[in-house]
Design an enzyme around this catalytic site. Structure first.
Site, PDB file in Angstrom:
ATOM      1  N   LYS A 174       3.467 -14.834   3.922  1.00 58.50           N
ATOM      2  CA  LYS A 174       3.479 -15.675   2.718  1.00 58.50           C
ATOM      3  C   LYS A 174       4.945 -15.908   2.354  1.00 58.50           C
ATOM      4  O   LYS A 174       5.376 -15.719   1.203  1.00 58.50           O
ATOM      5  CB  LYS A 174       2.702 -14.959   1.589  1.00 58.50           C
ATOM      6  CG  LYS A 174       2.521 -15.749   0.320  1.00 58.50           C
ATOM      7  CD  LYS A 174       1.449 -16.821   0.433  1.00 58.50           C
ATOM      8  CE  LYS A 174       1.398 -17.654  -0.846  1.00 58.50           C
ATOM      9  NZ  LYS A 174       0.484 -18.794  -0.746  1.00 58.50           N
ATOM     10  N   ASP A 203      -5.523  -6.160   5.672  1.00 64.51           N
ATOM     11  CA  ASP A 203      -6.707  -5.501   5.115  1.00 64.51           C
ATOM     12  C   ASP A 203      -7.749  -6.559   4.737  1.00 64.51           C
ATOM     13  O   ASP A 203      -8.930  -6.470   5.093  1.00 64.51           O
ATOM     14  CB  ASP A 203      -6.268  -4.707   3.876  1.00 64.51           C
ATOM     15  CG  ASP A 203      -7.333  -3.731   3.419  1.00 64.51           C
ATOM     16  OD1 ASP A 203      -8.357  -3.591   4.123  1.00 64.51           O
ATOM     17  OD2 ASP A 203      -7.156  -3.117   2.358  1.00 64.51           O
ATOM     18  N   ASP A 220     -11.459  -7.860   7.017  1.00 69.92           N
ATOM     19  CA  ASP A 220     -12.846  -7.882   6.528  1.00 69.92           C
ATOM     20  C   ASP A 220     -13.436  -9.288   6.667  1.00 69.92           C
ATOM     21  O   ASP A 220     -14.615  -9.450   6.976  1.00 69.92           O
ATOM     22  CB  ASP A 220     -12.922  -7.426   5.063  1.00 69.92           C
ATOM     23  CG  ASP A 220     -13.098  -5.917   4.951  1.00 69.92           C
ATOM     24  OD1 ASP A 220     -12.642  -5.208   5.876  1.00 69.92           O
ATOM     25  OD2 ASP A 220     -13.692  -5.434   3.966  1.00 69.92           O
ATOM     26  N   ASP A 248      -2.903 -17.938   3.202  1.00 73.71           N
ATOM     27  CA  ASP A 248      -4.037 -18.655   2.594  1.00 73.71           C
ATOM     28  C   ASP A 248      -4.618 -19.695   3.556  1.00 73.71           C
ATOM     29  O   ASP A 248      -5.829 -19.839   3.682  1.00 73.71           O
ATOM     30  CB  ASP A 248      -3.669 -19.280   1.232  1.00 73.71           C
ATOM     31  CG  ASP A 248      -2.227 -19.731   1.145  1.00 73.71           C
ATOM     32  OD1 ASP A 248      -1.437 -19.393   2.044  1.00 73.71           O
ATOM     33  OD2 ASP A 248      -1.859 -20.421   0.187  1.00 73.71           O
ATOM     34  N   TYR A 295       0.797  -1.227   0.000  1.00 76.04           N
ATOM     35  CA  TYR A 295       0.000   0.000   0.000  1.00 76.04           C
ATOM     36  C   TYR A 295       0.832   1.281   0.000  1.00 76.04           C
ATOM     37  O   TYR A 295       0.320   2.358   0.269  1.00 76.04           O
ATOM     38  CB  TYR A 295      -0.976  -0.014   1.181  1.00 76.04           C
ATOM     39  CG  TYR A 295      -2.086  -1.033   1.008  1.00 76.04           C
ATOM     40  CD1 TYR A 295      -2.081  -1.920  -0.059  1.00 76.04           C
ATOM     41  CD2 TYR A 295      -3.127  -1.121   1.911  1.00 76.04           C
ATOM     42  CE1 TYR A 295      -3.082  -2.869  -0.215  1.00 76.04           C
ATOM     43  CE2 TYR A 295      -4.137  -2.064   1.755  1.00 76.04           C
ATOM     44  CZ  TYR A 295      -4.102  -2.932   0.693  1.00 76.04           C
ATOM     45  OH  TYR A 295      -5.098  -3.867   0.534  1.00 76.04           O
TER      46      TYR A 295
END
Ligand code: NAI
Length: 343
Positions: free
Chosen positions: A181, A239, A243, A215, A129
């Site tokens: 990751k 982020d 959610d 994941d 970001y």
């Protein structure tokens, strides 16, 4: 007899765009009901400021936050694709709000999960970001290739890791899961993992520390979310996962967030300006009310914060006076009236 005036804490207030003004109004009423010690310095930012002054973050907003070091913010609209850069991201950068804290607690009775109580702590300033991206034209297509760079620093990783482990200890948490990751993005999130585990060494006698690939975490959150306590992760993974976590406890209308730095803290709802329901008086104000409770915790007014959270818990589990997003038919005002009665 002289009357002692209670100490008032200055806070920058941004009502925001879309449903922002509606949920801010509800939140102010609730804060008044518990006699929260805040003194508001109201400022305009986002679309509203763009239309008024041609600038989504006028200097007055920055100046106010520099002084108060504390802000409560309604959601701000960001144009998709072109237009100005996210005001939310710019505020985080301007005040180096490096930690994003998103608690998720089961509120809804008879939901899919009954016992979720976890906090996601997300690095807020680095990673994908940073906004270092551009198009590369090929032949007559100006957008033939899109290129984006991402960076993560050891200093940034150390800062967020220390914050997260300290937060876990201070709040009586038992376990921190570092999410990454590093099997694929070996340098980028490898550095994050390596540094978090290194910082974690000095907390191992007080906390269980584990790591998980993003994941797998996304799947585990759906299968068995109760196993998580504190999740520590990078900007973009945080982020997305936050959610998902909001979804586990009943949706965005129930999810608060704090953006915290060494010199300022900004509290907001996780959701956006919800243009589809703006102006209809039906938005759920819970997320922003919970964000204001986080702000009360932040200024050591835990007792008032707990009163608000417990009243919300009672109201929402009663199943009465709920807004549409959580299965009721109440308006924002009816929900807020019921909450204040509960207080
Ligand atoms: P959104 O969160 O505004 O809405 C997603 C869906 O959830 C919509 O159907 C909306 O009606 C519903 N929803 C959200 N909050 C609700 C509430 N309190 N009560 C009831 N229903 C609620 O996400 P969307 O549509 O992707 O974004 C809209 C705008 O908000 C965009 O400009 C986006 O950039 C901005 N945004 C701002 C944020 C912030 O200021 N922190 C965070 C996320 C998005």
């Amino acid at each position: 007899m002289t009357q002692v005036t209670a100490r008032r804490i200055p806070v920058t207030l941004i009502r925001g765009d879309g449903i922002g003004p509606e949920i801010v109004e509800a939140t102010l009423r609730v804060l008044d009901a518990v006699d929260a010690p805040f003194q508001w310095d109201e400022q305009i930012a986002g679309m509203a400021a763009m239309e008024k002054d041609g600038d989504p973050i006028p200097e007055a907003v920055l100046e106010s936050i520099r002084k108060t070091q504390l802000a409560l913010k309604g959601p701000l609209t960001t144009p998709v694709g072109g237009g100005f850069r996210s005001v939310n991201v710019r505020l985080r950068e301007a005040f180096k709000l490096f930690a994003n804290v998103r608690p998720a607690l089961t509120f809804l009775p008879d939901g899919r999960y009954t016992d979720i109580d976890l906090v996601l702590i997300r690095e807020n300033l680095e990673g994908m970001y940073v906004g270092a991206e551009h198009f590369v034209p090929v032949d007559d297509d100006p957008h033939a290739v899109a290129e984006s760079s991402s960076f993560i620093t050891r200093v940034g990783c150390r800062r967020i890791a220390e914050f997260a482990f300290d937060y876990a200890v201070r709040n009586g948490r038992k376990k921190v899961t570092v999410v990454h990751k590093a099997n694929i993005l070996k340098a980028l999130t490898g550095l994050f993992l390596e540094t978090c585990l290194e910082v974690g060494e000095k907390y191992r006698h007080r906390l269980e520390i584990e790591d998980k690939i993003v994941d797998n975490t996304a799947m585990q959150l759906v299968i068995n979310p109760e196993q998580f306590d504190v999740i520590l992760t990078t900007n973009m993974f945080g982020d997305i996962l936050s959610d998902e976590i909001a979804g586990l406890v009943g949706g965005l209308g129930l999810a608060p967030g704090g953006n915290i730095g060494h010199k300022a803290a900004l509290f907001e709802a996780v959701h956006g300006s919800a243009p589809d329901i703006a102006g209809k008086g039906i938005a759920n104000p819970t997320a922003l009310i919970l964000a204001s409770a986080m702000m009360l915790d932040h200024v050591n007014e835990q007792e008032k914060a707990t009163r608000i959270r417990e009243a919300l818990q009672r109201l929402i589990s009663s199943g009465r006076n709920l807004t549409g997003d959580i299965g009721g038919t109440a308006t924002t005002k009816e929900f807020t009236d019921a909450l204040i009665a509960e207080l």
